[in-house]
Write a protein that holds these residues in place. Structure first.
Motif, mmCIF file in Angstrom:
data_model
loop_
_atom_site.group_PDB
_atom_site.id
_atom_site.type_symbol
_atom_site.label_atom_id
_atom_site.label_comp_id
_atom_site.label_asym_id
_atom_site.label_seq_id
_atom_site.Cartn_x
_atom_site.Cartn_y
_atom_site.Cartn_z
ATOM 1 N N PHE A 61 66.847 99.002 36.439
ATOM 2 C CA PHE A 61 67.635 99.450 37.579
ATOM 3 C C PHE A 61 68.836 98.534 37.807
ATOM 4 N N VAL A 62 68.644 97.237 37.647
ATOM 5 C CA VAL A 62 69.745 96.276 37.836
ATOM 6 C C VAL A 62 70.851 96.534 36.819
ATOM 7 N N THR A 63 70.482 96.699 35.566
ATOM 8 C CA THR A 63 71.470 96.949 34.520
ATOM 9 C C THR A 63 72.224 98.244 34.788
ATOM 10 N N ALA A 64 71.500 99.296 35.150
ATOM 11 C CA ALA A 64 72.140 100.589 35.411
ATOM 12 C C ALA A 64 73.114 100.500 36.582
ATOM 13 N N LEU A 65 72.667 99.924 37.680
ATOM 14 C CA LEU A 65 73.529 99.863 38.864
ATOM 15 C C LEU A 65 74.724 98.937 38.660
ATOM 16 N N THR A 66 74.513 97.827 37.988
ATOM 17 C CA THR A 66 75.611 96.899 37.736
ATOM 18 C C THR A 66 76.665 97.536 36.840
ATOM 19 N N ARG A 67 76.209 98.182 35.791
ATOM 20 C CA ARG A 67 77.152 98.826 34.864
ATOM 21 C C ARG A 67 77.870 99.998 35.537
ATOM 22 N N LEU A 68 77.144 100.788 36.312
ATOM 23 C CA LEU A 68 77.771 101.896 37.029
ATOM 24 C C LEU A 68 78.805 101.399 38.029
ATOM 25 N N ARG A 69 78.476 100.310 38.704
ATOM 26 C CA ARG A 69 79.426 99.743 39.669
ATOM 27 C C ARG A 69 80.729 99.369 38.970
ATOM 28 N N SER A 70 80.616 98.736 37.810
ATOM 29 C CA SER A 70 81.844 98.349 37.108
ATOM 30 C C SER A 70 82.590 99.561 36.570
ATOM 31 N N TYR A 88 80.305 110.880 41.990
ATOM 32 C CA TYR A 88 79.164 109.969 42.052
ATOM 33 C C TYR A 88 79.382 108.747 42.944
ATOM 34 N N LYS A 89 80.579 108.538 43.431
ATOM 35 C CA LYS A 89 80.896 107.320 44.181
ATOM 36 C C LYS A 89 80.014 107.142 45.419
ATOM 37 N N ASP A 90 79.854 108.173 46.223
ATOM 38 C CA ASP A 90 79.077 108.056 47.463
ATOM 39 C C ASP A 90 77.601 107.772 47.182
#
Length: 158
Positions: free
Chosen positions: A134-143, A16-18
């Motif tokens: 979307f912000v919560t999902a992307l921020t959490r996924l990034r971490s 999922y990184k890319d």
């Protein structure tokens, strides 16, 4: 057991990184627009009034298009919603904050629910931005994805 956990984390991260990197380009826009309306209505000009048509921010439309071309686009999202029992955006945010990298399908389901739902119901994309889903999902996924190299055993009390 611990070796299997590390191997699973590496597999998920690699898979999922890319796609996550592509979506993270939109995070500053989504953070800036959080809590604000991202749609306007076009009603025609002058005496030529027509039925109001929603017009969305071009960055939001680009984000939705990008999601549709990634592994985060998951058409079977209702199954995950039944499993996690998330009736509203607040419960979605709570679930995302408590999720681990093993729960990647949760993030896929939440993102997909709003992307797919917005294709048929105009207010769904706006709700996702205003509620900061979307912000919560992307921020959490990034971490979870980019900080995966940290040893989970370090967080355990001794």
């Amino acid at each position: 057991m611990y070796g299997q956990e590390v191997n699973l984390r590496e597999q998920i991260t690699e898979e999922y990184k890319d796609d996550l990197t592509k979506l993270l380009r939109y995070l500053p826009f989504l953070e800036k627009k959080g809590g604000k309306n991202t749609q306007e209505y076009y009603e025609g000009e002058g005496d030529n009034k027509v039925i109001p048509v929603p017009v969305y921010d071009s960055s939001l439309l680009a984000f939705v298009k990008e999601v549709r071309n990634t592994k985060f686009y998951y058409k079977n999202y209702p199954y995950v919603y039944c499993k996690w029992k998330m009736p509203d955006p607040k419960s979605e945010r709570i679930a995302m904050e408590s999720a681990t990298l093993r729960d990647i399908d949760l993030f896929r389901a939440i993102i997909s629910k709003y992307v797919i739902g917005g294709q048929t119901k105009a207010s769904v994309w706006t709700t996702a931005v205003e509620e900061r889903i979307f912000v919560t999902a992307l921020t959490r996924l990034r971490s979870l994805v980019f900080d995966y190299s940290k040893d989970p055993a370090d967080k355990r009390p001794r």
